[in-house]
Design an enzyme around this catalytic site. Structure first.
Site, PDB file in Angstrom:
ATOM      1  N   GLU A   1     -63.005  33.762  42.089  1.00 43.78           N
ATOM      2  CA  GLU A   1     -61.767  33.407  42.771  1.00 43.78           C
ATOM      3  C   GLU A   1     -61.529  31.909  42.627  1.00 43.78           C
ATOM      4  OE1 GLU A   1     -61.209  36.421  46.448  1.00 43.78           O
ATOM      5  OE2 GLU A   1     -62.919  35.075  46.633  1.00 43.78           O
TER       6      GLU A   1
ATOM      7  N   ASP B   1     -67.321  34.597  44.666  1.00 42.11           N
ATOM      8  CA  ASP B   1     -66.398  34.500  45.790  1.00 42.11           C
ATOM      9  C   ASP B   1     -65.989  33.040  45.976  1.00 42.11           C
ATOM     10  OD1 ASP B   1     -65.282  35.740  48.349  1.00 42.11           O
ATOM     11  OD2 ASP B   1     -66.580  34.186  49.179  1.00 42.11           O
TER      12      ASP B   1
END
Length: 911
Positions: free
Chosen positions: A542, A512
């Site tokens: 990400e 993340d």
């Protein structure tokens, strides 16, 4: 009294500290409050200065006039009092700092390049480490000792220098040595003046022992070794630290390296993860899927543990929403997962399954949702009334990084159960032919400071979190940012990821907000997990570039633009946004107006769309091709402007459209857990009168874009069954009601009431009529057909390595877009792939066409004349889920003309 005292090579300590320390530890294991204030000091001061190493300090924005001096004041007792215009009071020691004009080492200069200009000061004492176990204030003073300015100093630079050896500690946390019949405990807490261990026989019992731990001045770690195997018992630490603005505090904390916990993680569990009693039957012998030959072979299915089974009536009630639901091999959910694996899906990526701060592990609330209209606010009102106490959350708030979440176990109170049952889940997925990935969140913690859910910051205040220029915790991630550029935060990230790969056999990881971490730390992690697992472990994440670390302002990030060449994959928003339209932040009328290539831009405007120029559709078509080509930097494309450009030369906002070096470094998707589902965004952007049949077809065209794109394919669970969250834009805390999956294929979740008001309320007037429109909601037959069409797409991707090329050179050599340039038909994607000489290609040539138009389209492609094309065997079969290609698609060998049915993806192959 201020002095430059020396005592045994160090500086004078206040003797009163020993008395406070001993008194504070008495009975601390069982007191109700997790913190005890031992010696208050409410001095509030910004932390504007930075330790660059053990001796150097830089204070941005300051200057000293003649006759002024720099003084560092220290109080081991925590008794400093500072007011401008007065002398500092309460200091046991004070030190003069001298301006330092010598240059910094390249590594130090790079690390602190973000620090503003200001004087660099040198501290010259024999034992600077002791300073960091005291209250410190740096002051600029006049000749009379009156304070003109003062600040605290951010400590990570000094701690990383002083305790560099801590990076090599191999046994932080608890280690059980059965052969030696001993159990050891180790905690890194270099700024603590005392640490004790609390032992408990169970999750709920009072402490059976309290043991002072020993400090290692080389590493900054505290340790204690017990005789005997203490497995199955529980423990906490009592850590005495100085907390700015509070004073000396004794914190009762769990272990950051915990391998398991009791209920709600108040106590850490003692476990030997190699012990037979913590392994499910057959764990050591179970066969996991073979390693993938390349990252591009990954087809990932993103799934939430609770969503998977909470609504599955074929799972026993006690196992719904839990790890053990995956062991119910005959359940509807597991049958569905096996069908995905048989069609070509390789990985299940689980949303956070580490220890989560926001889900109560015992007695969580279950809302009673009323039967109400499809556009009613009543359902969400009942759900959100208990949202903070219910059993659901996405889980992006890590309490402990290396421990399984307890709410998914059959018993949160028994630390063994979550270990065993997590392994049972992994084993069952492996046996179903699916590798297991984890979504991990190292960019933030749920809290910092003295909050009850702050673990790291209550052990080493100010170290693990990233701070701004005033010493406040940065929160660009949503929450309290961590600082993986600091040695021991990076180590915690690496060590716990290694644990998941080694001890739980996790095959891949999704990070993340990975761009908030340094590329160097991620590359170290890659090497460590590969070594621990004995195989390559795929890493994706990400790579969004934003916040205080944007554009490399603090370090080279693990971001989209900075990771090329690393082999680590990042999610690409290029093709995603082109297909869906608009951006993730759209609200209000933009939700309807911002159509994309997939849902009607120019060619099928909805009633809210403004008149748009054809060039917008051409531009979106080219960006869709960027996605299909894997966002490769050096791939060349003839653009709608008639120019042949590398993808890196095509603009995407203020960034290049092409940004990766190799196809294994890009993750392609049109939907994931964030934002609206594809079905929901299409509800808002397709023309209102779009039929159920066409909504289904547009959904599958989105899946086809992902399936045919070079790179890693990523699908959100439920995309294949037209998943809706009743138009919710952010369902992270929207309960089971808005997040559930229905494997009976009777309901896709649309029209379950207005989505929660908090994130969606301003858009309710726009959403209400859509939810009330029954013509939009799919019927069970539509859902079943969508699922079957999706399985066919997976089979097509799995059938040929041409859709999974492993190198940029292969993509550039074998992938050729047709129907490009200024004369293109912008509603049809057309590309041909050359399979000659490629292992696993299966075909001499493979040509795909994706028509998003509501009307059939004919393309005359001169270069494809004379080829003996036939439909791909999956689409040519009488059993094909979508019969439209078989019945309506045409290829004329003599002319090179292709007829592509309306809203259809067609694949032609040549043997």
């Amino acid at each position: 009294m201020r002095s430059r005292s020396r005592m045994s090579g160090g500086w004078l300590l206040g003797l009163a500290v020993l008395a406070w320390s001993g008194q504070a530890r008495a009975g601390g294991c069982d007191v109700e409050d997790f913190q005890a204030l031992l010696h208050p000091n409410g001095l509030v001061a910004e932390a504007q200065a930075y330790w660059l190493d053990r001796q150097l300090v830089q204070w941005p924005g300051q200057t000293a006039e003649p006759g002024q001096r720099w003084r560092l004041h220290a109080s081991m007792a925590g008794s400093l009092s500072v007011q401008a215009g007065q002398a500092v009071r309460g200091a046991e020691n004070s030190f003069d700092l001298q301006p330092d004009s010598r240059g910094l080492s390249p590594a130090t200069a790079e690390r602190f390049k973000f620090v503003g200009a200001g004087p660099r000061l040198r501290l010259s004492i024999d034992d600077p480490a002791r300073l960091h176990r005291a209250q410190l204030i740096l002051a600029r003073e006049n000749e009379a000792g009156q304070v003109l300015a003062f600040t605290r100093i951010q400590s990570p630079g000094a701690l990383d220098d002083l305790y560099a050896a801590a990076g090599d500690i191999a046994d932080l946390g608890v280690a059980v040595q059965p052969a030696a019949k001993s159990t050891s405990f180790k905690l890194w807490a270099p700024t603590a003046r005392a640490v004790s261990l609390c032992l408990y026989d169970s999750d709920a019992s009072k402490a059976s022992a309290e043991q002072a731990m020993q400090f290692d001045a080389t590493t900054g770690a505290w340790s204690w070794r017990a005789h005997g195997d203490l497995s199955g018992r529980y423990f906490n630490y009592l850590v005495e630290v100085f907390v700015p603005g509070k004073g000396w505090v004794r914190n009762r904390v769990s272990d950051p390296y915990s391998s398991s916990h009791g209920t709600d993680s108040w106590r850490s569990y003692i476990a030997d993860l190699n012990a037979a009693k913590l392994k499910p039957r057959g764990w050591d012998q179970h066969r996991r899927p073979k390693p993938l030959a390349a990252a591009t072979d990954m087809l990932i299915y993103e799934l939430h543990v609770r969503d998977f089974s909470i609504a599955d009536a074929t799972v026993p009630v006690a196992r719904r929403g839990r790890y053990q639901a995956f062991t119910e091999t005959r359940s509807a959910g597991m049958r569905h997962l096996r069908s995905l694996a048989q069609a070509g899906m390789t990985d299940v990526h689980l949303l956070p399954v580490f220890d989560i701060a926001s889900i109560p592990e015992a007695q969580c609330a279950t809302p009673t949702v009323p039967t109400a209209a499809a556009d009613s606010p009543d359902q969400q009102a009942r759900v959100m009334a208990v949202a903070s106490k219910d059993c659901f959350n996405w889980g992006y708030d890590p309490l402990h990084y290396g421990s399984p979440e307890g709410s998914y176990a059959s018993s949160a109170a028994d630390g063994a159960r979550r270990i065993i049952e997590f392994r049972q889940m992994v084993q069952s997925l492996h046996e179903a032919g699916l590798r297991v990935g984890m979504d991990v969140v190292y960019n933030h913690t749920p809290a910092s400071g003295q909050d009850a859910k702050s673990v790291l910051d209550r052990i080493v205040p100010g170290y693990y979190q990233r701070l701004d220029a005033k010493g406040q915790v940065e929160r660009s991630t949503c929450c309290d940012n961590t600082a993986t550029e600091h040695r021991m935060m990076a180590k915690l990230m690496i060590d716990t990821t290694v644990r998941w790969a080694r001890d739980y056999r996790v095959d891949s990881f999704r990070f993340d907000l990975m761009a908030h971490q340094p590329r160097a730390a991620m590359e170290m992690l890659q090497a460590a997990v590969d070594k621990a697992a004995g195989r390559h472990v795929e890493l994706i994440g990400e790579g969004w570039n934003f916040g205080e670390i944007a554009n490399g302002s603090r370090f080279v990030q693990a971001s989209q633009l900075s990771l090329n060449g690393s082999g680590i994959g990042t999610f690409s928003d290029r093709g995603r946004d082109a297909a869906r339209g608009g951006s993730a932040g759209d609200s209000g009328e933009a939700l309807r107006k911002n159509q994309g290539w997939l849902n009607g831009l120019v060619y099928a405007p909805n009633d809210a769309a403004p008149k748009r120029e054809p060039v917008e559709l051409f531009r979106a078509a080219d960006m869709t091709r960027v996605g299909l080509a894997g966002s490769l930097r050096d791939f060349e494309l003839e653009t709608f402007e008639g120019k042949r450009r590398k993808l890196s030369e095509i603009p995407y906002g203020d960034q290049p459209a092409g940004y990766v070096s190799q196809p294994g470094e890009v993750v392609n998707y049109v939907e994931n857990h964030d934002n609206q589902t594809l079905f929901d965004i299409n509800v808002m952007r397709l023309p209102r009168d779009t039929s159920r049949e066409d909504r289904l077809r547009v959904q599958m065209l989105g899946a086809a874009l992902t399936a045919f794109s070079q790179g890693i394919a990523y699908f959100h669970a439920g995309l294949e069954v037209l998943r809706s969250k009743s138009l919710d834009r952010n369902s992270y805390d929207s309960g089971d009601w808005f997040n559930r999956l229905d494997w009976s294929l009777r309901d896709n979740g649309f029209a379950a009431g207005l989505p929660p008001q908090g994130d969606n309320g301003r858009d309710w007037p726009l959403l209400q009529p859509l939810l009330a429109d029954d013509s939009i909601k799919p019927r069970p037959a539509d859902i079943a057909r969508a699922r079957a069409m999706f399985l066919d797409l997976l089979k097509i991707r799995a059938s040929s390595s041409l859709l999974r090329l492993r190198s940029a050179d292969e993509v550039k050599r074998r992938l050729h877009f047709l129907n490009t340039g200024p004369q293109q038909n912008p509603v049809v994607m057309a590309a041909v792939l050359d399979g000659q000489g490629l292992a696993g290609a299966g075909f001499k040539r493979l040509l795909y066409l994706i028509n998003v138009s509501p009307q059939a389209q004919t393309l005359q492609i001169e270069s494809e004349r004379g080829h003996a094309y036939r439909l791909h065997p999956v689409q040519a079969s009488a059993a094909a889920a979508d019969q439209r290609p078989r019945r309506e698609a045409r290829y004329e060998q003599g002319s090179g003309a292709f007829v592509v049915p309306a809203r259809t993806a067609v694949v032609w192959v040549q043997e």
